[in-house]
Design a protein around this motif. Structure first.
Motif, PDB file in Angstrom:
ATOM      1  N   GLY A 203     -82.276  17.000   3.188  1.00  0.00           N
ATOM      2  CA  GLY A 203     -81.346  17.953   3.433  1.00  0.00           C
ATOM      3  C   GLY A 203     -81.719  19.445   3.242  1.00  0.00           C
ATOM      4  O   GLY A 203     -81.510  20.290   3.874  1.00  0.00           O
ATOM      5  N   LEU A 204     -82.260  19.481   1.887  1.00  0.00           N
ATOM      6  CA  LEU A 204     -82.833  20.701   1.515  1.00  0.00           C
ATOM      7  C   LEU A 204     -83.886  21.259   2.484  1.00  0.00           C
ATOM      8  O   LEU A 204     -84.191  22.520   2.971  1.00  0.00           O
ATOM      9  CB  LEU A 204     -83.588  20.636   0.040  1.00  0.00           C
TER      10      LEU A 204
ATOM     11  N   PHE B 151     -73.521  12.804   5.109  1.00  0.00           N
ATOM     12  CA  PHE B 151     -72.923  13.177   4.278  1.00  0.00           C
ATOM     13  C   PHE B 151     -73.804  13.627   3.155  1.00  0.00           C
ATOM     14  O   PHE B 151     -73.763  14.916   2.796  1.00  0.00           O
ATOM     15  CB  PHE B 151     -71.810  12.182   3.447  1.00  0.00           C
ATOM     16  N   ILE B 152     -74.673  12.834   2.711  1.00  0.00           N
ATOM     17  CA  ILE B 152     -75.756  13.515   1.630  1.00  0.00           C
ATOM     18  C   ILE B 152     -76.643  14.501   2.126  1.00  0.00           C
ATOM     19  O   ILE B 152     -77.126  15.208   1.479  1.00  0.00           O
ATOM     20  CB  ILE B 152     -76.555  12.053   1.191  1.00  0.00           C
ATOM     21  N   ILE B 153     -77.256  14.157   3.494  1.00  0.00           N
ATOM     22  CA  ILE B 153     -78.280  15.041   3.847  1.00  0.00           C
ATOM     23  C   ILE B 153     -77.425  16.493   4.060  1.00  0.00           C
ATOM     24  O   ILE B 153     -78.181  17.470   3.778  1.00  0.00           O
ATOM     25  CB  ILE B 153     -78.632  14.651   5.215  1.00  0.00           C
TER      26      ILE B 153
ATOM     27  N   ALA C  82     -76.295  22.141   2.555  1.00  0.00           N
ATOM     28  CA  ALA C  82     -75.550  23.121   1.974  1.00  0.00           C
ATOM     29  C   ALA C  82     -76.209  23.915   0.902  1.00  0.00           C
ATOM     30  O   ALA C  82     -75.828  25.007   0.571  1.00  0.00           O
ATOM     31  CB  ALA C  82     -74.178  22.600   1.652  1.00  0.00           C
ATOM     32  N   LEU C  83     -76.633  22.995   0.017  1.00  0.00           N
ATOM     33  CA  LEU C  83     -77.333  23.625  -1.211  1.00  0.00           C
ATOM     34  C   LEU C  83     -78.447  24.740  -0.617  1.00  0.00           C
ATOM     35  O   LEU C  83     -78.582  25.626  -1.300  1.00  0.00           O
ATOM     36  CB  LEU C  83     -78.025  22.485  -2.114  1.00  0.00           C
ATOM     37  N   ALA C  84     -79.063  24.176   0.337  1.00  0.00           N
ATOM     38  CA  ALA C  84     -80.242  25.171   0.517  1.00  0.00           C
ATOM     39  C   ALA C  84     -79.589  26.310   1.358  1.00  0.00           C
ATOM     40  O   ALA C  84     -80.167  27.367   1.164  1.00  0.00           O
ATOM     41  CB  ALA C  84     -81.220  24.271   1.844  1.00  0.00           C
ATOM     42  N   VAL C  85     -78.830  26.414   2.107  1.00  0.00           N
ATOM     43  CA  VAL C  85     -78.391  27.420   2.823  1.00  0.00           C
ATOM     44  C   VAL C  85     -77.468  28.502   2.075  1.00  0.00           C
ATOM     45  O   VAL C  85     -77.582  29.545   1.892  1.00  0.00           O
ATOM     46  CB  VAL C  85     -77.515  27.167   4.069  1.00  0.00           C
TER      47      VAL C  85
ATOM     48  N   PRO D  43     -84.482  26.002  -8.662  1.00  0.00           N
ATOM     49  CA  PRO D  43     -85.464  27.208  -8.953  1.00  0.00           C
ATOM     50  C   PRO D  43     -87.173  26.378  -8.794  1.00  0.00           C
ATOM     51  O   PRO D  43     -87.977  27.176  -8.199  1.00  0.00           O
ATOM     52  CB  PRO D  43     -85.242  27.755 -10.224  1.00  0.00           C
ATOM     53  N   LEU D  44     -87.029  25.307  -9.428  1.00  0.00           N
ATOM     54  CA  LEU D  44     -88.332  24.700  -9.346  1.00  0.00           C
ATOM     55  C   LEU D  44     -88.690  24.328  -7.857  1.00  0.00           C
ATOM     56  O   LEU D  44     -89.993  24.619  -7.423  1.00  0.00           O
ATOM     57  CB  LEU D  44     -88.368  23.379 -10.086  1.00  0.00           C
ATOM     58  N   TRP D  45     -87.862  23.780  -7.111  1.00  0.00           N
ATOM     59  CA  TRP D  45     -87.897  23.635  -5.669  1.00  0.00           C
ATOM     60  C   TRP D  45     -88.604  24.771  -4.985  1.00  0.00           C
ATOM     61  O   TRP D  45     -89.393  24.779  -4.139  1.00  0.00           O
ATOM     62  CB  TRP D  45     -86.566  22.953  -5.044  1.00  0.00           C
ATOM     63  N   CYS D  46     -87.883  25.720  -5.190  1.00  0.00           N
ATOM     64  CA  CYS D  46     -88.100  27.099  -4.766  1.00  0.00           C
ATOM     65  C   CYS D  46     -89.910  27.788  -4.995  1.00  0.00           C
ATOM     66  O   CYS D  46     -90.439  28.474  -4.255  1.00  0.00           O
ATOM     67  CB  CYS D  46     -87.345  28.282  -4.796  1.00  0.00           C
TER      68      CYS D  46
END
Length: 368
Positions: free
Chosen positions: A213-214, A65-67, A72-75, A152-155
């Motif tokens: 997951g991201l 579920f957490i992954i 979902a956030l990434a996509v 945005p930082l992750w990107c």
């Protein structure tokens, strides 16, 4: 060619991917089955053949579920972080977090009504103590309030740092849980890194799974459109999952049977410990790989699970209300049924949750 110093490469992809919905639906279905058993019968009443393998398999659900939350956030959102309308999208995520937070508190009341005093319930609503079965929703709500600010930082992070981040956060969480006093606030500790006396999902403790997951979501954005690259992604996820499971086996030998039983009994789940996480995450990755491999065909064949995955919050609300408000409180069904009967109730609740979601969708479409 992938370079370790490059930021995420995020081509456009439909935010509604059937395989992701199916994986999320499987996670919720396993959760419903587990909650039906523990909420109506109690773990101590489960026979050995029920603990292993049936109840053992449900340990894949929380990690999956957490992954999938991270995927979902990434996509759906990572490709939009540089767009002009990103503040509006971020606000949408945070408002979703407030909605989930409302339902978390409402379902806390529902869960605790059959078993606790009014003061206990008020304490839980004010974060002075915690419930059990609805706490995954509490994690999800709080995460949606702060993680959107970090996307945005992750990107902008290079690949090497994104790959290293889950490991660093995981080690930091363990060190804080074991050695930091959190200003003598057990509640704060439980919310951030978890505490042995509280059944919570810590924001830092489970953040590595969101980050995983991201990363998987980025890979899906790059690979899902082409069958050949999708197969390589599926093979990679299945391979990593198998390595995790083999790592669990290696750590457990020669007492593998006892280790499997311990995982089924939730040993090492809160706070997370290495054997439990190897088992849970390994199984979750293999389920995810199978969902991606099956794609739209698998989602169609397993339609009830896919439907649940398209509206996980409604499915979660439905099964908590059914188990604790209807069966336990109104029908006084605590330890009334045998283990096989409780399993049947759990399976029925999965189908009913899918039916409820489908009906509400049909109702909204025809009531405009």
């Amino acid at each position: 060619m992938i370079r370790l110093n490059q930021p995420p490469q995020l081509p456009a992809l439909s935010p509604r991917v059937d395989a992701i919905d199916l994986a999320r639906g499987i996670a919720i279905a396993l959760m419903i089955l587990s909650h039906a058993v523990s909420g109506l019968l109690g773990i101590r009443q489960v026979p050995d053949w029920g603990m292993v393998p049936i109840h053992l398999i449900t340990k894949f659900s929380s990690s999956l579920f957490i992954i999938v939350f991270g995927i979902a956030l990434a996509v759906a959102f990572l490709p939009k972080t540089g767009a002009a309308d990103w503040p509006q999208r971020r606000l949408k995520l945070m408002l979703r977090g407030l909605e989930v937070l409302f339902w978390y508190k409402a379902l806390t009341i529902v869960e605790m009504l059959p078993m606790f005093t009014t003061q206990d319930i008020v304490d839980a609503l004010l974060y002075q103590r915690f419930a059990i079965w609805v706490e995954i929703l509490g994690f999800y709500a709080l995460a949606l309030l702060w993680i959107p600010w970090t996307l945005p930082l992750w990107c902008r992070m290079p690949l090497w740092s994104r790959l290293l981040a889950p490991v660093v956060i995981g080690v930091l969480s363990v060190m804080l849980e074991r050695h930091f006093h959190f200003w003598d606030s057990v509640i704060l500790k439980a919310l951030l890194v978890e505490d042995a006396d509280h059944y919570t999902w810590g924001q830092l403790a489970r953040l590595p799974l969101v980050m995983l997951g991201l990363l998987i979501g980025e890979a899906i954005l790059r690979c899902y459109g082409e069958p050949s690259t999708r197969r390589r992604l599926v093979a990679a996820l299945a391979g990593v999952g198998a390595v995790f499971l083999l790592g669990f086996v290696a750590l457990s030998l020669p007492e593998l049977d006892e280790a499997l039983l311990a995982v089924a009994w939730n040993a090492g789940k809160h706070p997370p410990e290495v054997p439990f996480m190897l088992f849970s995450v390994g199984g979750a990755l293999i389920i995810l790989a199978l969902c991606l491999l099956g794609g739209r065909s698998a989602a169609r064949w397993l339609k009830p699970l896919t439907v649940i995955g398209t509206d996980a919050l409604r499915a979660f609300i439905f099964h908590i209300v059914a188990i604790f408000l209807v069966l336990r409180l109104l029908f006084d069904a605590w330890q009334v049924y045998s283990y096989p009967q409780v399993l049947g109730i759990g399976l029925m609740l999965i189908l009913l949750a899918a039916g409820w979601i489908a009906f509400m969708r049909w109702f909204r479409e025809h009531s405009r």
